[in-house]
Scaffold this motif. Structure first.
Motif, short mmCIF file in Angstrom:
data_model
loop_
_atom_site.label_atom_id
_atom_site.label_comp_id
_atom_site.label_asym_id
_atom_site.label_seq_id
_atom_site.Cartn_x
_atom_site.Cartn_y
_atom_site.Cartn_z
N LEU A 1 7.97 -23.67 15.76
CA LEU A 1 6.95 -24.39 15.22
C LEU A 1 5.77 -24.61 16.06
CD1 LEU A 1 7.14 -27.46 16.41
CD2 LEU A 1 9.09 -27.73 15.09
N ASN A 2 4.69 -24.88 15.50
CA ASN A 2 3.42 -25.04 16.23
C ASN A 2 2.62 -26.25 15.51
OD1 ASN A 2 2.13 -23.90 13.98
ND2 ASN A 2 1.73 -21.90 15.10
N ASP A 3 1.46 -26.63 15.59
CA ASP A 3 0.73 -27.66 15.18
C ASP A 3 0.30 -27.34 13.78
OD1 ASP A 3 -1.07 -25.81 15.58
OD2 ASP A 3 -2.51 -27.18 16.57
N GLN A 4 0.67 -26.22 13.25
CA GLN A 4 0.34 -25.92 11.62
C GLN A 4 1.49 -25.40 10.99
OE1 GLN A 4 -3.18 -23.85 10.83
NE2 GLN A 4 -4.04 -24.17 13.00
N ASN A 5 2.21 -24.45 11.76
CA ASN A 5 3.37 -23.98 10.64
C ASN A 5 4.76 -24.21 11.40
OD1 ASN A 5 1.27 -23.05 9.22
ND2 ASN A 5 1.63 -20.67 9.76
N LEU A 6 5.75 -24.27 10.40
CA LEU A 6 7.28 -24.31 10.85
C LEU A 6 7.91 -23.42 10.25
CD1 LEU A 6 9.23 -27.53 11.15
CD2 LEU A 6 10.37 -25.70 9.81
N PHE B 1 6.94 -22.93 6.40
CA PHE B 1 6.21 -24.14 5.99
C PHE B 1 4.91 -23.78 6.41
CE2 PHE B 1 10.51 -25.70 5.89
CZ PHE B 1 10.64 -26.29 4.58
N THR B 2 3.79 -23.54 5.64
CA THR B 2 2.43 -23.41 6.32
C THR B 2 1.59 -24.74 6.06
OG1 THR B 2 1.51 -22.24 4.29
CG2 THR B 2 2.45 -20.95 5.90
N THR B 3 0.53 -24.53 6.12
CA THR B 3 -0.46 -25.83 5.79
C THR B 3 -0.42 -26.07 4.37
OG1 THR B 3 -2.57 -24.50 5.68
CG2 THR B 3 -1.90 -25.41 7.90
N GLU B 4 -0.27 -25.19 3.53
CA GLU B 4 -0.27 -25.43 2.04
C GLU B 4 0.65 -24.98 1.10
OE1 GLU B 4 -2.86 -27.07 0.92
OE2 GLU B 4 -4.18 -27.11 2.58
N ALA B 5 1.67 -24.26 1.88
CA ALA B 5 2.74 -23.71 0.92
C ALA B 5 4.16 -23.54 1.92
CB ALA B 5 2.22 -22.31 0.27
N PRO C 1 4.53 -30.46 11.66
CA PRO C 1 3.01 -30.13 11.37
C PRO C 1 2.48 -31.25 10.44
CG PRO C 1 4.03 -28.11 11.39
CD PRO C 1 4.93 -28.96 11.45
N MET C 2 1.27 -31.75 10.50
CA MET C 2 0.70 -33.01 9.96
C MET C 2 0.54 -32.62 8.16
SD MET C 2 -2.79 -34.88 10.67
CE MET C 2 -2.65 -35.04 12.16
N LYS C 3 0.28 -31.52 7.98
CA LYS C 3 0.09 -31.05 6.42
C LYS C 3 1.52 -30.95 5.87
CE LYS C 3 -4.63 -29.71 6.07
NZ LYS C 3 -5.48 -28.52 5.40
N LEU C 4 2.41 -30.61 6.63
CA LEU C 4 3.75 -30.48 6.10
C LEU C 4 4.39 -31.93 5.95
CD1 LEU C 4 6.51 -29.40 5.07
CD2 LEU C 4 6.95 -28.79 7.63
N ARG C 5 4.06 -32.88 7.07
CA ARG C 5 4.54 -34.07 7.04
C ARG C 5 4.14 -34.95 5.71
NH1 ARG C 5 3.42 -37.82 11.88
NH2 ARG C 5 3.83 -35.64 12.98
N ALA C 6 2.72 -34.64 5.57
CA ALA C 6 2.11 -35.31 4.23
C ALA C 6 2.83 -34.87 2.84
CB ALA C 6 0.61 -35.05 4.36
N ALA C 7 2.91 -33.68 3.01
CA ALA C 7 3.24 -33.02 1.76
C ALA C 7 4.82 -33.62 1.55
CB ALA C 7 3.51 -31.42 1.57
N GLY C 8 5.65 -33.56 2.58
CA GLY C 8 6.92 -34.25 2.33
C GLY C 8 7.04 -35.53 2.09
N GLU C 9 6.28 -36.30 2.65
CA GLU C 9 6.10 -37.69 2.28
C GLU C 9 5.61 -38.15 0.68
OE1 GLU C 9 3.52 -39.38 5.06
OE2 GLU C 9 5.20 -39.66 6.84
N ARG C 10 4.80 -36.95 0.41
CA ARG C 10 4.29 -37.40 -1.00
C ARG C 10 5.34 -36.91 -2.05
NH1 ARG C 10 0.42 -33.15 -4.27
NH2 ARG C 10 0.03 -34.42 -5.87
N ILE C 11 6.23 -36.11 -1.71
CA ILE C 11 7.21 -35.43 -2.59
C ILE C 11 8.32 -36.66 -2.60
CG2 ILE C 11 9.16 -33.96 -2.86
CD1 ILE C 11 7.04 -31.70 -2.02
N ARG C 12 8.67 -37.05 -1.40
CA ARG C 12 9.68 -38.09 -1.36
C ARG C 12 9.24 -39.57 -1.94
NH1 ARG C 12 10.40 -39.35 4.58
NH2 ARG C 12 9.60 -41.43 4.34
#
Length: 225
Positions: A47-52, A65-69, A151-162
């Protein structure tokens, strides 16, 4: 360990998605999940600050996992599938609606619950929270997860789905999340404990010299609708 994809099917793909190629940065890290014997690697997370990028030990599949997909990459036939986080959220919402409308009994099949608790600890320098896996009403395992490096966008997406999932979701769908779902919804798994014994634990590595790029390999073809 087999990644068990259930209920939240990240693999039914309906949306083509374009993304920028993202190379592994100097700030990248590698996290290895190592079995209790200290030698057998179960999986690795780059991972880095954007992708995992999650890879199982057999190297047949990768999950990016990227910033959007979210991408499921099949190395055997050199193909990939892709799903946007918006589509994953819509899928989760539809599943919740199906649960609410269903009149079928949930007493058959797996009776598993996953509860994210407020209990915290520091593991390998990362602040982690404990998930309790309950099977048949009894605690079966604990999994320690951390969102610090996600990564921030992945974290936000996961929290939204959860947030879209009702209490007791995994029990209602008669399934349980595999590592890919755990990463998406809760964070990076750092340790799993069963009957007081570590099943796996984390090994932190410097990823700057790993040579791994966080992108779909060149030449792989997109499959799915």
């Amino acid at each position: 360990m087999i990644v068990n994809i259930v209920a939240l099917r990240f693999l039914s793909i309906a949306l083509a998605f374009c993304w920028p190629a993202t190379a592994l940065s100097q700030q990248s890290k590698v996290i290895e999940l190592v079995a209790n014997d200290g030698r057998s690697k179960i999986a690795s997370i780059h991972l880095n600050d954007q992708n995992l990028l999650f890879e199982s030990s057999d190297n047949l599949m990768s999950f990016l996992f990227t910033t959007e997909a979210f991408f499921e990459i099949n190395h055997k036939d050199k193909s990939y599938r892709v799903q946007s986080y918006d589509e994953l959220h819509a899928m989760a919402s539809r599943k919740v609606d199906e649960i609410a409308k269903s009149q079928e009994s949930t007493t058959t099949g797996p009776n598993v619950e996953f509860r994210l608790t407020e209990e915290a600890d520091t593991i390998s320098g990362l602040r982690a929270r404990k998930i309790i896996k309950i099977n048949g009403g009894k605690p079966e395992a604990e999994i320690w997860v951390s969102s610090e490096l996600v990564p921030m966008k992945l974290r936000a997406a996961g929290e939204r789905i959860r947030a879209a999932l009702p209490e007791g979701y995994w029990k209602k769908v008669q399934g349980n999340p595999g590592m890919v779902e755990i990463i998406m919804l809760y964070g990076i798994p750092l340790k799993m404990v069963v009957d007081g014994r570590d099943i796996y634990k984390v090994k932190m590595l410097d990823g700057s010299s790993s040579g791994r790029s966080l992108e779909v390999p060149s030449g792989y073809r997109k499959v799915g609708n």
